[in-house]
Write a protein that holds these residues in place. Structure first.
Motif, PDB file in Angstrom:
ATOM      1  N   PRO B 274       6.258   1.252  -2.083  1.00  0.00           N
ATOM      2  CA  PRO B 274       5.008   1.457  -1.595  1.00  0.00           C
ATOM      3  C   PRO B 274       3.877   0.641  -2.252  1.00  0.00           C
ATOM      4  CG  PRO B 274       6.138   3.556  -1.750  1.00  0.00           C
ATOM      5  CD  PRO B 274       6.844   2.391  -2.622  1.00  0.00           C
ATOM      6  N   LEU B 275       3.854   0.502  -3.540  1.00  0.00           N
ATOM      7  CA  LEU B 275       3.129  -0.062  -4.259  1.00  0.00           C
ATOM      8  C   LEU B 275       2.788  -1.680  -3.990  1.00  0.00           C
ATOM      9  CD1 LEU B 275       3.279   1.593  -7.785  1.00  0.00           C
ATOM     10  CD2 LEU B 275       1.772   2.264  -6.098  1.00  0.00           C
ATOM     11  N   ALA B 276       4.166  -1.984  -3.864  1.00  0.00           N
ATOM     12  CA  ALA B 276       4.105  -3.564  -3.650  1.00  0.00           C
ATOM     13  C   ALA B 276       3.680  -3.879  -2.255  1.00  0.00           C
ATOM     14  CB  ALA B 276       5.795  -3.966  -3.601  1.00  0.00           C
ATOM     15  N   VAL B 277       4.147  -2.850  -1.140  1.00  0.00           N
ATOM     16  CA  VAL B 277       3.686  -3.134   0.123  1.00  0.00           C
ATOM     17  C   VAL B 277       2.003  -2.776   0.287  1.00  0.00           C
ATOM     18  CG1 VAL B 277       3.670  -2.114   2.661  1.00  0.00           C
ATOM     19  CG2 VAL B 277       5.651  -2.351   1.376  1.00  0.00           C
ATOM     20  N   LEU B 278       1.495  -1.998  -0.503  1.00  0.00           N
ATOM     21  CA  LEU B 278      -0.074  -1.922  -0.673  1.00  0.00           C
ATOM     22  C   LEU B 278      -0.581  -3.079  -1.189  1.00  0.00           C
ATOM     23  CD1 LEU B 278      -0.613   1.785  -1.670  1.00  0.00           C
ATOM     24  CD2 LEU B 278      -1.108   0.830   0.553  1.00  0.00           C
TER      25      LEU B 278
END
Ligand SMILES: Cc1cc2nc3c(=O)[nH]c(=O)nc-3n(C[C@H](O)[C@H](O)[C@H](O)COP(=O)(O)OP(=O)(O)OC[C@H]3O[C@@H](n4cnc5c(N)ncnc54)[C@H](O)[C@@H]3O)c2cc1C
Lengths: 288, 755
Positions: B274-278
């Motif tokens: 989720p961090l990489a997507v954000l």
């Protein structure tokens, strides 16, 4: 790791100049098994790395009238393959060969182990017990130093600016002499010694010990030479009573700390156990 | 369904794995291997405190640094609802998951993520991480499970009231939940016992120790579509969690499963994705994030440590009549220890009328636990199998004989609810008793231990597609990330069913846009459930092939049978036609209706439970406490070994991990709750030279619900080793150790205490 320079000089003089010019910002690269790990972990950030493996004086193991001169870039694997060295100094060789694993053995050197100055360095106790010396080269020329005087504390050594170790020398020895090194790790390899113990001794014709040196590793900031343990061996037949006295003296001399690798109580006890076992092995080797 | 052939051509053989060459030549693409144009490097800011309030986060200096393209904190993450969703073998609360991905008001363990950055190089990202200023108010912390249950322990969640107890407690505590399973009447059971043994045990949390650290590349498009490449035990799981956490439609997210370098349950959740997507949507560029080994230890989940009391009673003739257990299990910072399965499996290997197990799920300031092979079972069964050994010695009965006498069998009522069908507990014990190993004499300071283990195994959702190509070769698609050689097993089951050469079948694990929902690769389910889907899809393709032959021959489809890879007339009444091979039918496909395929989308039921019995010989150095494992044999009911090498590998790997758990693996925290051994040097999994060859004996009691008889095999083998090693150490030293790991200092200390 910004802007690090790499050099691979072919001569001692060039190497000394590179080191001296860098004024403390240089690091020697031998096997690199400590250096590369420290670089990657960001523990060191040298301006220049000087590979000494192209310098011919650091190569090979030379035997001379029973004495040995081991070049600073000789790996543990090369030492293990040298039959004469392994016969004369089995404890020194087993200390060096315990370092790491097969892959590490192809690279790691005793000089690197010594200069890296870890209190748990595996090849150092047996070298000190053997009375080894080393040739240090530097801007002021060459000097012979006792191996015991190189490490000064965890990660610290006595080499001056521009100096490095060219070789390590083991003296010729009388008949009925041998040595042994044991270490305690929870695994069988790829670990750091919780306790190390080296014993070097000489027996006379009827098996009485005439000379001994007992050295502990990993139970203090530096190796500990246990004079009382040596005294317990000298004059004995290395029998059970003498071995028990070695164990007691070694435990008494150990000054370990509690840390994630072991407790004070454990290390103190095991220092005695390993010292007496190493003495028994060295004596057995000296007798045969 | 087709009649099962008596002898198999492919099933049970040792074929070459389709992913093998890529892996040994270094071509295989793992999580960190993908590079996209313009890709940024993402890094994480982690909490230095075990328990603290976050007072403020100042990202301005990091944002001002040249090369930094995005900085995120919890403010960039939507607020999650506390709705439980399926995660591996447990349910997880999205709000807790969100807090573990990036902390919102409070940090609950050292290493928890508080912010993340993306920059043009790793170096710049590292510098940006150092420039982020977080102000904390440090709170008292608690690490140990029993300490966390004390009245005066610091409470992690002020809205957490113990579930499963009535009335609802009035004060918040660290005890998240209480579970209980009962059968019969234990008081009457113990009253009838001649011998009763009751002992306490503890185990430490252990990490799955996969070699590949967590890694992801995410690419978020301006129109809201998101592509993710990562190594995980379920790319559908990644899609579910990313969609839930970031509130994106599942249809907009495509996840591609990279090759995976081990998971063992530890990759059934998300950390970086989720961090990489954000970071990618904020920067408008693809972002790669890779954990270091240290981060894997500090911030990804181990399994629980536990404290427990086990009490068992037996009659003089060796019949176990009552069993009672209380389990306290560490969940990490949020609820969700595997206390449920631990309680359910505890006494499952035995046919006992009176059983009671009570378990508690307890939070403390450590890494959130996640699944690890047979979650919970190795822990509870360790205590139980030690007590079974104590019973055996008290009764003067051989420990395997006692297990044989009490073994669960077809018809046994398990305390957790089921009545067992065809199972192989009796057979594994008998096979262990018959080994030469069990009869071999031992030397001084040596000891032998045995232990059994039980695991449910699961089924669940899987899909498969079989496409017959124009040349008659076969493309097989499914969506279960291949951790243990499952592509080979899928292709073998397809080849066996279709009657073609295994090497003509190419299996692929395809992305989330290309197949239906799959539950994770976990619960020992893939060869069972995805294998079932593959067989069903293959049979659908066979039906289509028969229909095409019927069309060509102009006969009814009932007049065509499928045998040995060929369509044949069912009898001479149908007509005199030469058999047609897959290739013959494929060559004519365009004239008979177009491409030929078969598909199956299933929720597999009827996973066969499985049992194992292990024998371990050790030598203990009484002066240094060093334990050498001399010899090891693992016996297991595997249902049917589709590919025996990979089944043996599962048994050997489970034994190796269990031995590490028993002897040296543990987390060491300092007085501030900081992990001191976040690396393989001081977190000691066994190295190759620590282990003898692990001998394996495969017992095949087919699972009647699977077309080839498959049972899950991946989890059972990590259950018996803890007690097998402990029982061997007890035999070698004459001292019972009640705490794992039995590291050299622990052994010396305990032996000194006993004198
Ligand atoms: C996986 C692994 C396992 C290990 N296991 C062990 C083990 O079991 N026991 C153990 O003791 N160590 C172990 N080590 C540490 C290391 O391998 C040894 O200390 C090794 O002997 C270092 O030798 P090297 O030639 O690789 O040194 P390098 O890494 O090249 O150098 C080490 C240090 O000494 C300096 N140096 C090197 N040569 C000289 C010289 N001639 N003169 C002056 N300075 C010099 C370098 O600048 C550097 O600071 C392990 C390391 C790894 C990576």
């Amino acid at each position: 790791m910004s802007g690090m320079r790499y050099e691979a000089p072919n001569s001692v003089d060039e190497a000394v100049k590179l080191l001296a010019d860098a004024n403390g910002a240089a690091r020697i690269l031998a096997g690199g098994t400590d250096l590369l790990v420290q670089l990657r972990a960001g523990m060191i950030d040298p301006g220049v790395v000087v590979n000494i493996k192209n310098i011919s004086e650091t190569h090979g193991i030379a035997a001379d009238g029973g004495a040995f001169c081991i070049g600073a870039t000789v790996s543990g694997a090369e030492m293990g393959e040298d039959a004469a060295l392994s016969a004369a100094w089995p404890g020194v060789v087993e200390g060096a060969e315990l370092i790491g694993s097969t892959q590490i053995q192809g690279r790691a050197t005793m000089a690197g182990n010594l200069c890296n100055a870890s209190p748990a360095a595996d090849s150092v106790p047996a070298l000190i017990a053997a009375g080894a010396t080393c040739t240090v080269v530097g801007p002021d020329g060459q000097r012979e130093v006792s191996v015991a005087d190189i490490p000064t504390g965890p990660g610290q050594n006595s080499l001056g600016n521009g100096e490095f170790v060219l070789n390590i020398k083991l003296p010729a020895r009388p008949a009925n002499a041998s040595d042994a090194y044991l270490r305690m790790i929870p695994r069988t390899e790829m670990d750091i010694a919780i306790v190390g113990a080296a014993v070097n001794l000489v027996l006379d014709g009827d098996g009485t010990c005439t000379e001994a040196c007992v050295v502990l590793g990993a139970v203090g900031p530096k190796t500990i030479t246990v004079a009382d343990a040596a005294a317990a061996l000298v004059g004995s037949k290395v029998d059970e009573a003498a071995l028990a006295a070695v164990a007691a003296a070694a435990s008494a001399a150990a000054t370990p700390i509690d840390d994630k690798r072991g407790t004070v109580a454990y290390r103190t006890k095991v220092a005695g156990v390993l010292a007496s076992r190493a003495a028994a092995i060295a004596a057995e080797r000296a007798r045969s | 369904m087709n009649e099962q052939p008596k002898k198999f051509k492919w099933v049970g053989t040792r074929t070459i794995r389709p992913d093998g060459v890529d892996k040994v030549t270094g071509r295989a693409m793992y999580g960190a291997d993908l590079t996209l144009p313009g890709m940024l490097q993402g890094k994480v800011v982690r909490s230095p405190h075990a328990h603290a309030k976050i007072k403020s986060i100042d990202t301005s200096k990091a944002e001002a640094l040249d090369g930094v393209k995005a900085v995120i904190t919890a403010d960039d993450m939507p607020q999650a609802d506390p709705t439980p969703v399926a995660a591996g073998e447990a349910m997880i609360n999205l709000r807790d998951l969100s807090d573990n991905v990036i902390a919102r008001h409070k940090v609950l363990y050292e290493g928890q993520t508080v912010a993340a950055v993306a920059a043009t190089t790793s170096d710049i990202a590292d510098r940006a991480v150092a420039l982020i200023e977080v102000e904390y108010e440090v709170l008292p912390h608690v690490i140990d499970v029993l300490a966390a249950m004390k009245d005066d322990a610091p409470v992690l969640h002020d809205d957490m009231f113990t579930g499963g107890v009535k009335p609802k407690p009035e004060v918040a505590s660290n005890v998240a939940n209480r579970v209980e399973f009962t059968l019969g009447d234990i008081e009457a059971g113990f009253a009838a016992a001649d011998v009763v043994i009751e002992q306490d045990f503890t185990t430490e949390p252990v990490h799955q120790g996969y070699i590949e650290p967590h890694a992801v590349v995410a690419d978020a498009n301006p129109d809201g579509k998101v592509d993710i490449w990562c190594s995980s035990q379920g790319h559908f799981m990644v899609r579910t969690f990313v969609a839930g956490l970031l509130k994106i439609d599942m249809s907009k997210i495509k996840v591609t499963a990279a090759e995976i370098g081990g998971g063992f349950g530890g990759k059934t959740t998300v950390y970086l994705e989720p961090l990489a997507v954000l970071l990618s949507s904020k920067s408008g560029r693809p972002v790669r994030m890779v954990m270091s080994r240290e981060e894997v230890f500090r911030a990804s989940g181990p399994t629980s440590g536990a404290a427990m009391t086990i009490k068992m009673g037996a009659t003089k003739d060796g019949k176990i009549v009552a069993c009672d257990a209380t389990l306290y299990m560490q969940a990490g910072a949020w609820p969700g220890s595997p206390v449920g399965p631990a309680a359910m499996t505890a006494f499952a290997p035995y046919d006992v009328d009176n059983v009671k197990v009570v378990g508690f799920d307890v939070v403390s300031n450590r890494q959130k636990v996640v699944a690890y092979r047979a979650p919970g079972a190795p822990i509870s069964e360790y205590g139980v199998e030690c007590v079974v050994d104590e019973l055996a010695s008290e009764l003067g009965i051989d420990p395997l004989e006692l297990r044989a006498k009490n073994a669960a069998k077809e018809g046994t009522q398990a305390a957790y609810g089921v009545k067992f069908g065809a199972i192989g507990m009796v057979e594994t014990v008998a096979a262990a008793q018959a080994t030469e190993h069990y009869k071999t004499p031992l030397g001084p300071n040596q000891g032998r231990g045995v232990a059994s283990g039980f695991w449910f195994n699961i089924g669940g959702e899987s899909c498969a597609g079989i496409r017959i190509n124009e040349d008659g070769s076969v493309s097989l698609t499914e969506g279960s990330p291949d951790i243990g050689g499952s592509r080979a097993s899928m292709a073998m089951m397809a080849a066996e069913t279709l009657g073609v050469d295994y090497y003509k079948v190419k299996p692929s694990v395809v992305d989330t846009d290309a197949t239906g929902y799959h539950f994770v690769t976990g619960g020992s389910r893939v060869t069972f459930a995805t294998g079932m889907a593959v067989v069903k899809a293959t049979n659908a393709a066979i039906d289509e092939l028969r229909a095409r032959a019927a069309k060509i021959w102009d006969v009814d489809v009932e007049g065509v049978v499928w045998e040995d890879g060929h369509a044949k007339p069912a009898s001479s009444n149908v007509g005199d036609f030469d058999p047609m091979s897959v290739a013959d039918l494929a060559a004519m496909a365009n004239k008979t209706g177009g491409p030929i395929s078969g598909h199956a989308d299933i929720n597999a039921k009827g996973a066969g439970p499985a049992f194992g019995t292990h024998i371990c010989d050790v030598e203990v150095d009484p002066d240094t406490g060093h334990v050498t494992v001399l010899r090891y044999t693992a016996v297991q009911d595997v249902g049917r070994a589709i590919h025996p090498s990979y089944v043996e590998g599962q048994l050997q790997g489970g034994a190796a991990q269990g031995i590490g758990w028993a002897l040296n693996e543990e987390y060491i925290y300092d007085e501030n709750g900081k992990l001191e051994n976040a690396g393989f040097l001081d977190y000691r999994v066994p190295v190759a030279s620590d282990l003898p060859m692990i001998d394996t004996i495969l017992i095949e009691i087919p699972n009647p619900t699977h077309p080839f008889g498959v049972r899950g095999v991946g989890e059972v083998p990590i259950i018996p080793p803890l007690a097998a090693v402990a029982n061997a150490v007890a035999a070698a030293t004459g001292v019972r150790f009640h705490a794992l790991p039995m590291s050299p200092p622990a052994i010396v200390a305990k032996m000194a205490e006993k004198g």
